[in-house]
Design an enzyme around this catalytic site. Structure first.
Site, PDB file in Angstrom:
ATOM      1  N   ARG A 125       0.823  -1.210   0.000  1.00 53.70           N
ATOM      2  CA  ARG A 125       0.000   0.000   0.000  1.00 53.70           C
ATOM      3  C   ARG A 125       0.856   1.258   0.000  1.00 53.70           C
ATOM      4  O   ARG A 125       0.365   2.364  -0.236  1.00 53.70           O
ATOM      5  CB  ARG A 125      -0.951  -0.005   1.199  1.00 53.70           C
ATOM      6  CG  ARG A 125      -0.266  -0.009   2.553  1.00 53.70           C
ATOM      7  CD  ARG A 125      -1.295  -0.070   3.685  1.00 53.70           C
ATOM      8  NE  ARG A 125      -0.665  -0.152   4.984  1.00 53.70           N
ATOM      9  CZ  ARG A 125      -0.298  -1.273   5.581  1.00 53.70           C
ATOM     10  NH1 ARG A 125      -0.490  -2.431   4.948  1.00 53.70           N
ATOM     11  NH2 ARG A 125       0.251  -1.275   6.772  1.00 53.70           N
ATOM     12  N   TYR A 126       2.159   1.088   0.314  1.00 50.75           N
ATOM     13  CA  TYR A 126       3.052   2.241   0.358  1.00 50.75           C
ATOM     14  C   TYR A 126       3.890   2.388  -0.914  1.00 50.75           C
ATOM     15  O   TYR A 126       4.251   3.504  -1.286  1.00 50.75           O
ATOM     16  CB  TYR A 126       4.007   2.141   1.557  1.00 50.75           C
ATOM     17  CG  TYR A 126       3.300   2.117   2.886  1.00 50.75           C
ATOM     18  CD1 TYR A 126       2.496   3.183   3.289  1.00 50.75           C
ATOM     19  CD2 TYR A 126       3.424   1.028   3.737  1.00 50.75           C
ATOM     20  CE1 TYR A 126       1.860   3.155   4.514  1.00 50.75           C
ATOM     21  CE2 TYR A 126       2.774   0.993   4.959  1.00 50.75           C
ATOM     22  CZ  TYR A 126       1.992   2.060   5.342  1.00 50.75           C
ATOM     23  OH  TYR A 126       1.352   2.038   6.538  1.00 50.75           O
ATOM     24  N   THR A 127       4.249   1.283  -1.544  1.00 48.89           N
ATOM     25  CA  THR A 127       5.169   1.353  -2.689  1.00 48.89           C
ATOM     26  C   THR A 127       4.406   1.565  -4.000  1.00 48.89           C
ATOM     27  O   THR A 127       3.212   1.273  -4.100  1.00 48.89           O
ATOM     28  CB  THR A 127       5.997   0.061  -2.797  1.00 48.89           C
ATOM     29  OG1 THR A 127       5.111  -1.045  -3.007  1.00 48.89           O
ATOM     30  CG2 THR A 127       6.815  -0.155  -1.545  1.00 48.89           C
TER      31      THR A 127
END
EC number: 5.6.2.2
Length: 751
Positions: A125-127
């Site tokens: 969900r961050y990258t």
């Protein structure tokens, strides 16, 4: 024994053994073919192939903006790969890590892990991610009829069975996998080398494995560490498809410090430092004083090892670290893959490249055939359009006035259904005069293309030329220099316990009752040490903590003890019989210490002796080994160290006061035995025990010899010694009256 069971009422009855056997076999085949092993065509496992294809369908090419990785993973799971999201994302991360993949397929943005900890990547969900430019090698022709399409897991979509790779990606990026009953370990290779080998095989179909190994000398990892596997082993690896590859870190010397600049593939610098630090804590690396990790963005790998002094042998230290840490690693190689026939097999290099080129030829053939069909279809349509433009007024009239203009056009101008539809689908703006010239131009271009396609499809040489050009184009676009140099290196050897010892001087002391201990230093008053009641000093020898001490008993047997393990002289020591096994009634009568290459003069008081190497006297067992053969009633004399036998003299004195001086070189060098006669002692006198050899010493030709007799001493210069010179085995001459009862001999050097 077969056990039967009923599944449903009126259903099939099947033996449980047969059912479980079939179920496990089906599962095994699924894992082998659809999960663990790469395909020879594109070198990818199903999950990797689905990730790359799903990203291309999302428009995430190398020129697009990055999108959240969760978006890609969601598409992969929802459309093609109904498995765990974490496993799918991990496969995606692996393809984005430049230290894991030689030619990454995914271009990541954000935290995608590090070489120290490849699994330290951020959650999906961050990258963000997109395809790398290299992925076009796999995807460029996917929509050109090159490969078969199969239904996805729920039958609502189609996915490519394999991607139409322009290069043998199975070797370029390699891969690992564990199936049921088999595994694969394919190391990465250099694109230029493998591509060059493919071109060579296209030009020379009869090329041998040796020819290919000249072009592909070995794997090429994503790191600059050295491949130290000998070339003949690499050749054997490529011949059998199985073997191993060893990699060794690269280091430099900077101002007396060791700087490691490249680590083996998949090696963590933090773990290496931890391994070295652990050895330092256990005092196994006394020659290392400090460790530092100076790695940063500009220098991804920079590990500093600080030797304790400039006297430390850096090559020897690094050899130990290579043997005992991950600074040197071995990688298993198993070139197991799914072939074009759909079966798993371990293949050699020639098979891999030959089979891939065959597969690539079929892909290019399908692409050209697909394009030819498109060209012929378009030419067919253009032919109909040209008819319409040449008869435009009549065509317009038919369309305006006929109830069934399509059929009328077909009947009037002998058009096909496709051509008639194309005319009816024309827009008004395409009725301009210029459109006729465009059609003619397009017809000419397509006709040229048709001729080229038909010629290429009909000619084996033209087909090979085309494949060669496409491989060359890919090499030019994505090729790079080899990163992992192949270097011949010797085998690393770890320090033994003795190698780690410091060469501190010690004096080994043995008492009359056979107790042994070691005192620090060579200036030790052995007589003044504290002994047990009834015990006293017997003998002592000087040595060093990193050298063994050899004990010689009264029967002529030699025993070896580790000097550094002897108890301290602060106490009273320990019985020597706890370390060695002496024959009944035997006692320790002599001791000597030194390096294995040192020579000593061994002699008995019966007048016999020889020169021996300490290595030949060393025993690996507690029972010792026979070294000096003693005549009846003879005793062992104190061994004499010999730095060299050249220009050295031996002075031998009996208790009758006779002295003989002769060159040491006259005595033989033996591993064991009685030796040769040093000085002649009449057998009658020897048997009666009246005359024996009491003192021996080695001196240089210009040294002074001092004969000690009680409180008196007599100095003999080099000229004085001539009186006692003689051939080995002679009786010698009498010493002056008053000096015939010799206690010891002393040498005073003048050189």
């Amino acid at each position: 024994m077969s056990v039967e069971t009923t599944f449903t009422e009126g259903g099939e009855r099947i033996a449980l053994r047969d059912f479980t056997e079939k179920a496990y076999l089906d599962y095994s085949m699924y894992v082998i073919l659809d999960r663990a092993l790469p395909h020879i065509g594109d070198g990818m496992k199903p999950v990797q192939r689905r990730i790359v294809y799903a990203m291309s369908e999302l428009g995430l090419n190398a020129a697009s903006k990055h999108k959240k990785s969760a978006r890609t993973v969601g598409d992969v799971l929802g459309k093609f790969h109904p498995h765990g999201d974490s496993a799918c994302y991990e496969a995606m991360v692996l393809m984005a890590q430049p230290f894991s993949y030689r030619y990454p397929l995914v271009d990541g943005q954000g935290n995608w892990g590090s070489q120290d900890d490849p699994k330290s990547f951020a959650a999906m969900r961050y990258t963000e991610s997109r395809l790398a430019a290299y992925s076009q090698v796999l995807l460029k022709e996917v929509a050109q009829g090159t490969v078969d399409w199969i239904p996805n897991f729920d039958g609502t979509l189609n996915e490519p069975e394999v991607l139409p790779a322009r290069l043998p990606n199975v070797l370029l990026n390699g891969g690992t996998g564990i199936a049921v009953g088999m595994a694969t370990d394919i190391p990465p290779h250099n694109l230029r080398e493998v591509g060059g080998a493919c071109i060579h095989l296209l030009e020379n179909p009869t090329a041998t494995l040796d020819d290919l190994c000249q072009m592909v000398p070995g794997p090429d990892m994503p790191t600059s560490a050295e491949i130290i596997t000998p070339r003949h082993e690499l050749r054997k690896l490529y011949e059998s498809g199985r073997g191993s590859v060893r990699m060794r870190a690269v280091y430099e010397k900077e101002q007396g410090e060791i700087v490691v600049t490249a680590l083996p593939y998949q090696t963590s610098g933090a773990k290496v430092l931890e391994q070295i630090a652990q050895q330092m804590q256990q005092k196994k690396l006394p020659m290392v004083s400090d460790l530092r990790d100076e790695s940063d963005h500009e220098s991804p790998t920079r590990l500093v090892i600080v030797p304790r002094s400039n006297r430390v042998d850096i090559e020897q230290l690094m050899a130990h670290l290579f043997a005992s840490t991950d600074l040197e690693r071995s990688y298993r190689v198993n070139l197991n893959m799914i072939g074009v026939d759909g079966k798993p097999q371990v293949k050699n290099l020639h098979q891999i490249l030959g089979e891939w080129l065959g597969w690539r030829t079929s892909v290019v053939t399908r692409r050209l055939q697909h394009r030819l069909e498109k060209v012929l279809d378009r030419l067919h349509i253009l032919e109909g359009l040209m008819v319409a433009f040449l008869n435009i007024d009549e065509v317009i009239a038919i369309i305006r006035h006929e109830d069934d203009p399509k059929q009328e056009l077909m009947d009037r101008f002998k058009l096909s259904d496709i051509q008639a539809n194309a005319i009816l689908d024309l827009k008004l703006r395409h009725l301009a005069k210029l459109e006729e010239f465009k059609i003619k131009g397009e017809q000419e271009e397509l006709d040229e293309e048709r001729k080229y396609l038909e010629a290429t499809l009909g000619s084996d040489s033209l087909m090979r030329k085309l494949i060669k050009e496409e491989i060359s184009e890919a090499i030019e676009q994505f090729g790079d220099e080899r990163r992992s140099p192949i270097v011949e290196r010797g085998e690393a050897q770890a320090f033994s316990e003795k190698d780690l010892l410091t060469a501190d001087p010690v004096t080994v002391v043995i008492s009359k009752q056979g107790w042994v201990r070691a005192a620090k230093g060579h200036d030790v008053d052995a007589h003044g040490l504290n002994y047990k009641s009834g015990d006293a000093f017997k003998l002592a020898c000087r040595g060093r903590t990193n050298q063994p001490t050899l004990l010689i008993d009264s029967t002529g047997r030699s025993y070896t003890v580790d000097t550094h393990t002897l108890p301290s002289a602060r106490g009273q020591g320990e019985p020597v019989t706890g370390r060695i096994t002496l024959p009944k009634g035997a006692t320790i009568d002599a001791a000597v210490a030194g390096k294995d290459t040192d020579r000593v003069l061994l002699a008995s008081d019966a007048g016999y002796g020889f020169v021996a190497k300490l290595a030949d006297m060393t025993s690996k067992t507690k029972n010792g080994k026979a070294v000096l053969t003693l005549p009846k009633n003879a005793k062992v004399l104190t061994p004499q160290h010999l730095e060299t036998t050249e220009n050295k003299l031996l002075a031998a004195v009996t208790n009758e006061g006779r002295m003989l001086v002769f060159p040491v070189a006259d005595l033989p060098e033996l591993a064991r035995g009685k030796g040769n006669k040093i000085i002649n002692i009449p057998s009658a006198r020897s048997a009666a025990g009246e005359e024996v050899l009491v003192a021996l010493t080695v001196l240089g030709t210009n040294d002074m010899l001092v004969v000690h007799s009680g409180r008196q001493h007599h100095k003999l210069k080099a000229a004085d010694l001539e009186h006692y010179r003689g051939e080995r085995g002679r009786r010698g001459n009498k010493l002056p009256r008053g000096y015939q009862r010799v206690d010891r001999l002393e040498v005073i050097g003048t050189e």
